[in-house]
Design a protein around this motif. Structure first.
Motif, short mmCIF file in Angstrom:
data_model
loop_
_atom_site.label_atom_id
_atom_site.label_comp_id
_atom_site.label_asym_id
_atom_site.label_seq_id
_atom_site.Cartn_x
_atom_site.Cartn_y
_atom_site.Cartn_z
N HIS A 173 8.12 29.79 -120.88
CA HIS A 173 8.79 28.67 -121.55
C HIS A 173 7.93 27.41 -121.55
O HIS A 173 8.44 26.32 -121.77
N THR A 174 6.65 27.58 -121.29
CA THR A 174 5.73 26.44 -121.31
C THR A 174 4.75 26.63 -122.47
O THR A 174 3.79 27.41 -122.35
N PRO A 175 4.96 25.95 -123.57
CA PRO A 175 4.07 26.15 -124.72
C PRO A 175 2.72 25.48 -124.49
O PRO A 175 2.63 24.47 -123.77
N VAL A 176 1.71 26.05 -125.11
CA VAL A 176 0.37 25.45 -125.06
C VAL A 176 0.30 24.36 -126.14
O VAL A 176 0.62 24.63 -127.28
N PRO A 177 -0.09 23.16 -125.79
CA PRO A 177 -0.19 22.10 -126.81
C PRO A 177 -1.14 22.52 -127.93
O PRO A 177 -2.29 22.92 -127.66
N PRO A 178 -0.69 22.47 -129.17
CA PRO A 178 -1.54 22.89 -130.30
C PRO A 178 -2.80 22.04 -130.44
O PRO A 178 -3.78 22.48 -131.02
N ALA A 179 -2.77 20.83 -129.87
CA ALA A 179 -3.94 19.95 -129.98
C ALA A 179 -5.18 20.55 -129.33
O ALA A 179 -6.31 20.28 -129.72
#
Lengths: 90, 199
Positions: free
Chosen positions: A58-64
Motif C-alpha cells: 500500500h506504499t506507492p512509488v512516487p512517479p517523479a
C-alpha cells in the motif's frame, strides 16, 4: 382509501419521493454501520514481516522518480551517429 | 534475468523514455522494493525518493559489472543498503556497538510470537515508521529484508554479511523488539480508533 394520513393527499410522486428518501436514509445508515464494523474488525498479522509486506503493498512509488531517472539515464547512453549520418552531414 | 544488461541493451536513444528501455523493465520490477526499503530505513519520503533515484542510477552506470551470479533484486539491494547506510552514518553509529541495545528488549514482555493487531489503517504507516525508528539499524534492516518474499534467509545473510543462522537468531529478537514498540504506538492513536489489546 387512498388517504393514509388525514389532510395529506398521498400522490404517486409524494410516495415515490418518500420511498426514495427512505431508501437513501437506509443505505446511509447501512454504510455507516459497515464503516463502524470495518473499524472494529482488526487486521491481524502473525509477524512484523507480514505487517511490513502489507504496508509495502500500500506504499506507492512516487512517479517523479521514474521521470528523474529517465532524464538522468538519457544523456549517459546517447548513441553515436551512424557512419552514413556522419558522411551525409546529418 | 541474469544476463548482463549491457550485452542486451546497446544504448538508449535520445528522447527515449525510461519505460521504453530494458532498464526500465528492471526499474518497473524492482522499484517498489527498493523505494520501500529506503523509505522505512531512512524514515523520510524525500530522502527515500532521492536514494531510490541514486540507487538505480548507480545500477545503470555499473550495469556492465553485473555478472549474473546474483539476482537483480539482491544486486540492487546491495547498492541500496550501502547507499542508505552511508546516508545515515554518524559518529555514534560508527563507534557504538548495536549489541548494547539488546538488553532493552530482554525485559520486555515476550510478544515476539503474538499476532500484531491493527484496527485503523489510516495511521498504520506512521506507527510502523515510529516502531522501526526505535530499533537498532541492524534490526530495522533485517526486518525490511526478510519482509521481501523474493529473498531467502541465505540471500539476506549475504546482504548483511553474516550467516543464515545468525540472521534467524537476530530476527527473533528483532521481531520481539518491533512488537513491543508497535504496541506502544497504539497509545498514540486517539481512543475511538484504538485497537484491542495485543494477544
Amino acid at each position: 382509501m387512498s388517504r393514509l394520513i388525514p389532510g395529506l393527499e398521498a400522490s404517486p410522486n409524494t410516495i415515490m419521493k418518500s420511498q426514495h428518501k427512505l431508501n437513501s436514509q437506509e443505505s446511509e445508515q447501512e454504510s455507516a454501520v459497515l464503516r463502524e464494523i470495518s473499524k472494529e474488525t482488526p487486521m491481524e498479522f502473525a509477524t512484523p514481516e507480514e505487517l511490513l509486506r502489507h504496508d509495502a503493498l500500500h506504499t506507492p512509488v512516487p512517479p517523479a522518480i521514474a521521470h528523474r531517472l529517465g532524464e538522468s539515464v538519457g544523456p549517459i547512453a546517447a548513441p553515436r551517429r551512424p557512419w552514413w549520418r556522419r558522411w551525409l552531414g546529418h | 534475468m541474469s544476463e548482463p544488461l549491457a550485452e542486451r541493451e546497446q544504448s538508449t536513444e535520445p528522447g527515449m523514455t525510461l519505460a521504453s528501455t530494458e532498464f526500465g523493465d528492471i526499474y518497473q520490477e524492482h522499484s517498489r522494493a527498493i523505494y520501500y526499503l529506503a523509505l522505512r530505513f531512512l524514515g523520510d519520503p524525500d530522502k527515500a525518493e532521492d536514494a531510490t533515484h541514486d540507487v538505480f542510477l548507480k545500477a545503470f552506470r555499473k550495469r556492465d559489472q553485473f555478472r549474473g551470479d546474483s539476482s537483480w533484486r539482491t544486486w540492487l539491494y546491495r547498492i541500496a543498503i550501502n547507499h542508505c547506510r552511508n546516508l545515515q552514518q554518524t559518529w555514534h553509529e560508527r563507534h557504538m556497538l548495536s549489541n548494547a541495545d539488546d538488553a532493552v528488549w530482554e525485559n520486555t514482555a515476550a510478544r515476539g510470537d503474538s499476532p500484531l493487531r491493527v484496527l485503523e489503517t489510516k495511521e498504520l504507516g506512521q506507527r510502523i515508521q515510529k516502531s522501526l525508528d526505535g530499533l537498532p539499524a541492524e534490526y530495522r534492516l533485517l526486518l525490511l529484508l526478510v519482509a521481501d518474499e523474493h529473498l531467502s534467509y541465505e540471500q539476506v545473510a549475504t546482504l548483511t554479511d553474516q550467516t543464515a543462522d545468525a540472521v534467524r537468531g537476530k530476527l527473533h529478537r528483532a521481531r520481539k523488539a518491533f512488537a513491543a514498540l508497535f504496541e506502544k504506538t497504539s497509545g498514540d492513536v486517539p481512543a475511538h480508533t484504538r485497537s484491542g489489546s495485543v494477544s
